[in-house]
Each structure stands twice: as C-alpha cells, then as structure tokens.
Design an enzyme around this catalytic site. Structure first.
Site, PDB file in Angstrom:
ATOM      1  N   TYR A  53       1.081  -1.087   0.040  1.00 34.54           N
ATOM      2  CA  TYR A  53      -0.428  -0.223   0.018  1.00 34.54           C
ATOM      3  C   TYR A  53       0.520   1.135  -0.235  1.00 34.54           C
ATOM      4  CZ  TYR A  53      -3.914  -2.822   1.193  1.00 34.54           C
ATOM      5  OH  TYR A  53      -5.713  -3.308   1.373  1.00 34.54           O
ATOM      6  N   HIS A  89      -7.038  -8.325  -2.884  1.00 36.15           N
ATOM      7  CA  HIS A  89      -8.002  -7.962  -2.494  1.00 36.15           C
ATOM      8  C   HIS A  89      -8.214  -5.861  -2.405  1.00 36.15           C
ATOM      9  CE1 HIS A  89      -6.887  -6.988   1.828  1.00 36.15           C
ATOM     10  NE2 HIS A  89      -6.556  -5.613   1.180  1.00 36.15           N
ATOM     11  N   HIS A 140     -10.477  -2.967  -1.696  1.00 33.83           N
ATOM     12  CA  HIS A 140     -11.341  -1.995  -0.069  1.00 33.83           C
ATOM     13  C   HIS A 140     -12.798  -1.726  -1.279  1.00 33.83           C
ATOM     14  CE1 HIS A 140      -9.205  -3.571   2.959  1.00 33.83           C
ATOM     15  NE2 HIS A 140      -8.484  -2.532   2.116  1.00 33.83           N
TER      16      HIS A 140
END
Lengths: 186, 238
Positions: B109, B161, B163
């Site tokens: 991230y 994934h 969000h």
C-alpha cells in the site's frame, strides 16, 4: 429478495482513500447555528488509544433539518451545510470535528429528539461498522430523548459529550470494558 | 405543540446469521476492539434514514481510472471492475458514491505504515472513486492487487483484495467491504474472510470473471455487484 453484501474491516490503510483530516470541518463562514468543537478519542479494551479508526458523523442543521430529499421540510441541497463529516484518529487515538450544534429532529411518534450527532465507526479489528450517537451535556432535553430512553440509565452517560468550555465538548469512545460506549442496532 | 407531521419509510433490519461477527478470535485485532455488551436496539428516525447524498465527494476526471492518475502507467495486470449497486428489492441505487482503495501489484500500500518489503510503484496511488449512473452501474479501471504478508499469525497472507466503500441513500445503507478474486487459494486461510459465518455469504464478496467486461487487448474484466439494505413496506409516522 437479493441477499445483502456482507461487511469487512477497513483495515489499517484507509488513509490512502481518506486524507488524515478528511472532512473534519463541516461549517463554512455562511453556516447558521452555534459553532461547536467536538474533541474525541477512541480507546480499546486495554485502554490503549485506537490510532487507526475512521469516524463518520451525520447530523441535522441548526433548524433540525437533514440535508436529504426525504426530509420534506428541506428545499433541496444546502450549500452551506451538508451534515457529513469524517476524520481519522491520530497517533494518540484522538480526533477533532468542527461543526454546529444540530437542532431538534423529530423522533418516533413525533417526540422531539435532543440535539445529537449520529456516529459510524470503522477500524482495523472491526469487521462491521459500530453505530453510536453524541449528545451534549448541557442540553436539558436529553432527559426526554426517546433514543436515550432505550438505554439502561447507568450507561446513558457514555453517549453524552462533556462540556469543557463554551462550544467545546469532549467525547470518549470506549470499544470494550467497564466504561464501554453504547453501540446501537438500528 | 405539534410540528408538521410526516412519514418515514424505515429500512429493513438485516437478517441474522450472514453478517460477520466482530468477535472473531482468529482475527487477532478483534480481541480488544469488539464490544462485549449487546447492541442496543433503537427505532430508526429521520437522523438515520437520511445521509450524505448531495454531491459529497466531488470527482476528478481520472478518479475512476487508477491506471491513469500519474504520468506513467502502473506495473501489474490491468483489470476492469464493473458492477451495480442495488438494494434488496433489486432496485438500482443511482448517483451514489463508490470508493475503492487497494495495494499495488506487489502487495504494497502507498501508506507510510505499510512495512512490507515489496516495492512501491510511483505510478500507483491505489485509491479511486466514482458515482453510480441512473441504473446503479459503476466501473473502475485498476490493476490487480498483490497478496501480502501480515502479522496476524505465523505465515499469514492476505488474499488479493480491493476495499470498497459505498454510501447508498442513507446513513443505514453505508457499507465498507472487500472484493476478492475467484479461485484464490489464500481465501480459505484468511481469518477476515472467514469471519463471515456462512459460505453463501462469503461467496458474495468474490467477484466473477466476465469475458464480456474485458477490454480486448488491454484489460481483464470482473463483475462485482453490491447489495445494500432495502426499505420496509410500511411507513412510520413522525
């Protein structure tokens, strides 16, 4: 009927979507009503600050009207106050919101509700949103509020922000433990 | 002393059984953070059946395309995520804000607290937003996020994934969730995914690969529909 999409945690990295101060200031120079500052904090079951929580609030304007098409008393969007805020907790688990004290919103069976902010809380370690409310210590109408009346008397104080000075309030959100904040199923 | 009375149409209460439990022992971060007192059931009022619908989150032209937010192209496999926001009665939810955030193709991230030893990508910020159209439809262009290790337990890995943050028409429809990818071998080891108690509910978070969504020669395509709380049949007087 379609089945609901289940919730998942926001995890620790939502800051890449919502900047740190997000929408901490709900007011403009033109917003009507009494300016207030709510200084909040979020703590876990060990009393440690929760440094990665996302706090969202939704509230009525000073007249008690919600900026939404289903509040038939409003006449379309209010450019000076839309009632939505969101902000992170900081490294000490604290957050600050600048807004106005909302007016009286009608509750069940037309009973007036005391001024309140509706709160949604997200964090790493929370798989669903937690919902609570912020009421204000210096409002006598709290005693007649139909939602506070749903809460056991010894826990109501967890929903009431303490008055620190004129227009300044302090609100602690405790996720777990003897002083656990009341969270709602609504 | 009566103010002008009006009616509200409450939102249906979610059925028991399919929602994730906040006290999920396998997901360690829940231990000190889940409330231990039962939730207090309250009636819905005007404060809850309203919410931020007027123009919250003004959009930039590239907000929905995470591959074109910088001068260069990000590394990774380009994907399109195409879906609809609906309510339980299959009614589309138009003009609502849909936001996403995610790791880059290496599983990192763009966040100061992400310490995973994988490269950042200067051409990928990992955040996007869009509004649904009149039919509840949304579409993002992004790259497929990578898996990454985390400290929940020994040799723990999060499955790739994305969000999702969706508002809907009221405070009560607000949803934060995660979209996963079909056939992912990490899903069955993931305690966050497993906190959803039933397989049928877990499956709702797995996007489906859809050749019809792909952009030939450019990007693969996944379909991900989101269902928010619907309305009760009976109005309530205020």
């Amino acid at each position: 009927m379609l089945p609901l999409t289940p919730a998942q945690t926001v995890g620790p990295f939502f800051a890449i979507l919502v900047p740190a101060t997000g929408r901490a200031t709900l007011v403009t120079d033109h917003t009507a009503g009494q300016r207030i500052v709510v200084e909040g904090s979020v703590r876990d079951g060990a009393g440690h600050p929760v440094v990665d929580a996302l706090v969202e609030i939704w509230q009525a304007n000073a007249a008690g009207h919600c900026n939404h098409p289903e509040d038939s008393r409003t006449l379309g969007p209010d450019a000076t106050f839309d009632g939505f805020g969101r902000v992170h907790t900081d490294a000490d688990g604290r957050f600050t919101l600048e807004t106005i004290k909302p007016g009286v919103v009608p509750g069940p069976a037309g009973q007036p509700q005391a001024p309140h902010l509706v709160v949604g809380l997200f964090a790493r370690g929370l798989l669903t949103r937690l919902v609570t409310r912020i009421y204000f210590e210096d409002e006598p109408s709290n005693a007649l509020d139909p939602i506070l009346a749903c809460v056991a008397p010894d826990r109501r104080s967890t929903l009431v922000a303490a008055r620190r000075a004129e227009g300044r309030y302090r609100f602690e959100i405790v996720l777990q433990g003897p002083h656990e904040t009341v969270f709602f199923d609504v | 002393m009566s103010r002008s009375a009006f009616q509200i149409l409450p939102y249906r209460r979610p059925p028991a059984g399919d929602a994730p439990v906040n006290d999920a022992t396998a997901y360690r971060s829940t231990a000190l953070r889940h409330p231990t007192q039962p939730l207090v059931v309250i009636p819905q009022t005007l404060s809850e059946i309203t919410g931020p619908v007027y123009g919250y989150g003004r959009l930039g032209p590239m907000d929905h395309d995470l591959t074109r937010q910088h001068d260069g192209a990000p590394l990774g496999e380009r994907i399109i995520i195409d879906g609809r926001v609906l309510d339980e009665d299959e009614r589309p939810v138009p003009d609502t804000l849909v936001e996403i955030w995610q790791a880059n193709a290496s599983g990192r991230y763009a966040h100061a607290h992400d310490t995973h030893d994988a490269p950042l990508d200067p051409n990928f910020s990992g955040a996007g937003r869009t509004l649904t159209d009149a039919h509840g439809h949304f579409r993002f262009m992004t790259i497929k996020p990578g898996a990454y290790p985390w400290h929940n337990h020994d040799n723990a890995w999060r499955p790739p994934h994305v969000h999702f943050s969706v508002f809907g028409r009221s405070f009560l429809t607000r949803l934060m969730t995660q979209m996963y990818f079909p056939g992912d071998p990490l899903l069955r080891f993931d305690p966050i995914f497993a906190a959803i108690p039933t397989e049928r509910a877990r499956e709702r978070l797995i996007a489906s690969f859809d050749l019809g969504v792909t952009d030939p020669g450019r990007a693969l395509g996944y379909r991900f529909d989101i269902v928010l709380r619907g309305r009760d049949a009976t109005p309530m007087d205020l």
